[in-house]
Design a protein around this motif. Structure first.
Motif, PDB file in Angstrom:
ATOM      1  N   UNK A 183       0.834  -1.214   0.000  1.00 20.86           N
ATOM      2  CA  UNK A 183       0.000   0.000   0.000  1.00 20.86           C
ATOM      3  C   UNK A 183       0.861   1.254   0.000  1.00 20.86           C
ATOM      4  N   UNK A 184       1.834   1.270  -0.879  1.00 15.95           N
ATOM      5  CA  UNK A 184       2.778   2.386  -0.913  1.00 15.95           C
ATOM      6  C   UNK A 184       2.095   3.686  -1.310  1.00 15.95           C
ATOM      7  N   UNK A 185       2.593   4.759  -0.714  1.00 19.31           N
ATOM      8  CA  UNK A 185       2.062   6.094  -0.952  1.00 19.31           C
ATOM      9  C   UNK A 185       3.167   6.989  -1.509  1.00 19.31           C
ATOM     10  N   UNK A 186       2.796   8.056  -2.206  1.00 20.95           N
ATOM     11  CA  UNK A 186       3.839   8.969  -2.712  1.00 20.95           C
ATOM     12  C   UNK A 186       4.747   9.488  -1.604  1.00 20.95           C
ATOM     13  N   UNK A 187       4.217   9.653  -0.413  1.00 28.76           N
ATOM     14  CA  UNK A 187       5.045  10.156   0.692  1.00 28.76           C
ATOM     15  C   UNK A 187       6.044   9.120   1.212  1.00 28.76           C
ATOM     16  N   UNK A 188       5.977   7.908   0.709  1.00 36.24           N
ATOM     17  CA  UNK A 188       6.991   6.905   1.044  1.00 36.24           C
ATOM     18  C   UNK A 188       8.234   7.045   0.164  1.00 36.24           C
ATOM     19  N   UNK A 189       8.164   7.917  -0.820  1.00 33.49           N
ATOM     20  CA  UNK A 189       9.302   8.133  -1.707  1.00 33.49           C
ATOM     21  C   UNK A 189      10.499   8.657  -0.921  1.00 33.49           C
ATOM     22  N   UNK A 190      11.621   7.964  -1.035  1.00 35.01           N
ATOM     23  CA  UNK A 190      12.821   8.339  -0.282  1.00 35.01           C
ATOM     24  C   UNK A 190      13.961   7.390  -0.646  1.00 35.01           C
ATOM     25  N   UNK A 191      15.147   7.758  -0.192  1.00 33.75           N
ATOM     26  CA  UNK A 191      16.263   6.812  -0.185  1.00 33.75           C
ATOM     27  C   UNK A 191      16.137   5.977   1.091  1.00 33.75           C
ATOM     28  N   UNK A 192      16.187   4.677   0.931  1.00 33.80           N
ATOM     29  CA  UNK A 192      16.061   3.769   2.063  1.00 33.80           C
ATOM     30  C   UNK A 192      17.437   3.179   2.385  1.00 33.80           C
ATOM     31  N   UNK A 193      17.809   3.282   3.667  1.00 35.78           N
ATOM     32  CA  UNK A 193      19.125   2.839   4.112  1.00 35.78           C
ATOM     33  C   UNK A 193      18.994   1.702   5.118  1.00 35.78           C
ATOM     34  N   UNK A 194      19.774   0.685   4.890  1.00 33.52           N
ATOM     35  CA  UNK A 194      19.841  -0.425   5.836  1.00 33.52           C
ATOM     36  C   UNK A 194      20.856  -0.081   6.930  1.00 33.52           C
ATOM     37  N   UNK A 195      20.574  -0.534   8.144  1.00 35.85           N
ATOM     38  CA  UNK A 195      21.455  -0.281   9.285  1.00 35.85           C
ATOM     39  C   UNK A 195      21.602  -1.564  10.094  1.00 35.85           C
ATOM     40  N   UNK A 196      22.783  -1.796  10.590  1.00 37.52           N
ATOM     41  CA  UNK A 196      23.011  -2.968  11.427  1.00 37.52           C
ATOM     42  C   UNK A 196      24.006  -2.627  12.529  1.00 37.52           C
ATOM     43  N   UNK A 197      23.829  -3.263  13.670  1.00 40.27           N
ATOM     44  CA  UNK A 197      24.793  -3.110  14.752  1.00 40.27           C
ATOM     45  C   UNK A 197      24.948  -4.450  15.460  1.00 40.27           C
ATOM     46  N   UNK A 198      26.143  -4.649  15.989  1.00 46.53           N
ATOM     47  CA  UNK A 198      26.393  -5.904  16.660  1.00 46.53           C
ATOM     48  C   UNK A 198      27.841  -5.988  17.065  1.00 46.53           C
ATOM     49  N   UNK A 199      28.401  -7.198  16.991  1.00 48.92           N
ATOM     50  CA  UNK A 199      29.799  -7.404  17.335  1.00 48.92           C
ATOM     51  C   UNK A 199      30.510  -8.081  16.173  1.00 48.92           C
ATOM     52  N   UNK A 200      31.745  -7.677  15.960  1.00 52.19           N
ATOM     53  CA  UNK A 200      32.561  -8.252  14.897  1.00 52.19           C
ATOM     54  C   UNK A 200      33.821  -8.844  15.477  1.00 52.19           C
ATOM     55  N   UNK A 201      34.488  -9.678  14.678  1.00 53.75           N
ATOM     56  CA  UNK A 201      35.714 -10.309  15.119  1.00 53.75           C
ATOM     57  C   UNK A 201      35.444 -11.653  15.740  1.00 53.75           C
ATOM     58  N   UNK A 202      36.422 -12.133  16.492  1.00 53.25           N
ATOM     59  CA  UNK A 202      36.346 -13.462  17.083  1.00 53.25           C
ATOM     60  C   UNK A 202      36.447 -13.389  18.599  1.00 53.25           C
ATOM     61  N   UNK A 203      35.742 -14.280  19.275  1.00 55.38           N
ATOM     62  CA  UNK A 203      35.835 -14.400  20.730  1.00 55.38           C
ATOM     63  C   UNK A 203      37.248 -14.751  21.108  1.00 55.38           C
ATOM     64  N   UNK A 204      37.823 -14.158  22.165  1.00 54.11           N
ATOM     65  CA  UNK A 204      37.199 -13.223  23.104  1.00 54.11           C
ATOM     66  C   UNK A 204      37.478 -11.757  22.795  1.00 54.11           C
ATOM     67  N   UNK A 205      37.834 -11.475  21.542  1.00 54.85           N
ATOM     68  CA  UNK A 205      38.194 -10.089  21.192  1.00 54.85           C
ATOM     69  C   UNK A 205      37.168  -9.443  20.284  1.00 54.85           C
TER      70      UNK A 205
END
Length: 123
Positions: free
Chosen positions: A84-106
């Motif tokens: 049910x998209x609307x004209x006001x949904x027009x935009x650049x859409x950006x994905x975001x992620x956060x978490x931990x990287x690397x290997x345990x225990x660092x």
């Protein structure tokens, strides 16, 4: 490093649907949350929807009942089904992620943004 690759944007008529995908790759230890933000011309970037590793979701009031966020934890991928998209949904859409990287225990905290994908809702 952790990277996000987005896909699925494009041009759609009002009332139509699109599905955005975002895949995270790299030295990921764990992901706490992934989500989608959008930025329309002349406006600030705003949260559209987010999902945590436990499956909890959060939506902007403007998209509740129309958009659905989901994730495939095994693929480190998040999806945004937009109906049910609307004209006001027009935009650049950006994905975001956060978490931990690397290997345990660092392992270390990371936060990363995708390059953006354009969604245009117009007749």
């Amino acid at each position: 490093q952790v990277q996000l690759v987005e896909s699925g944007g494009g041009l759609v008529q009002p009332g139509g649907s699109l599905r955005l995908s975002c895949a995270a790759s790299g030295s990921i230890f764990s992901i706490n949350s992934m989500g989608w933000y959008r930025q329309a011309p002349g406006k600030q970037r705003e949260l559209v929807a987010a999902i945590t590793s436990e499956g909890s979701t959060n939506y902007a009031d403007s998209v509740k009942g129309r958009f659905t966020i989901s994730r495939d934890a095994a693929k480190n991928t998040v999806y945004l089904q937009m109906n049910s998209l609307k004209p006001e949904d027009t935009a650049d859409y950006y994905c975001h992620a956060e978490g931990k990287k690397g290997n345990w225990p660092r392992e270390r905290y990371f936060e990363v943004w995708g390059q953006g994908t354009l969604v245009t809702v117009s007749s």
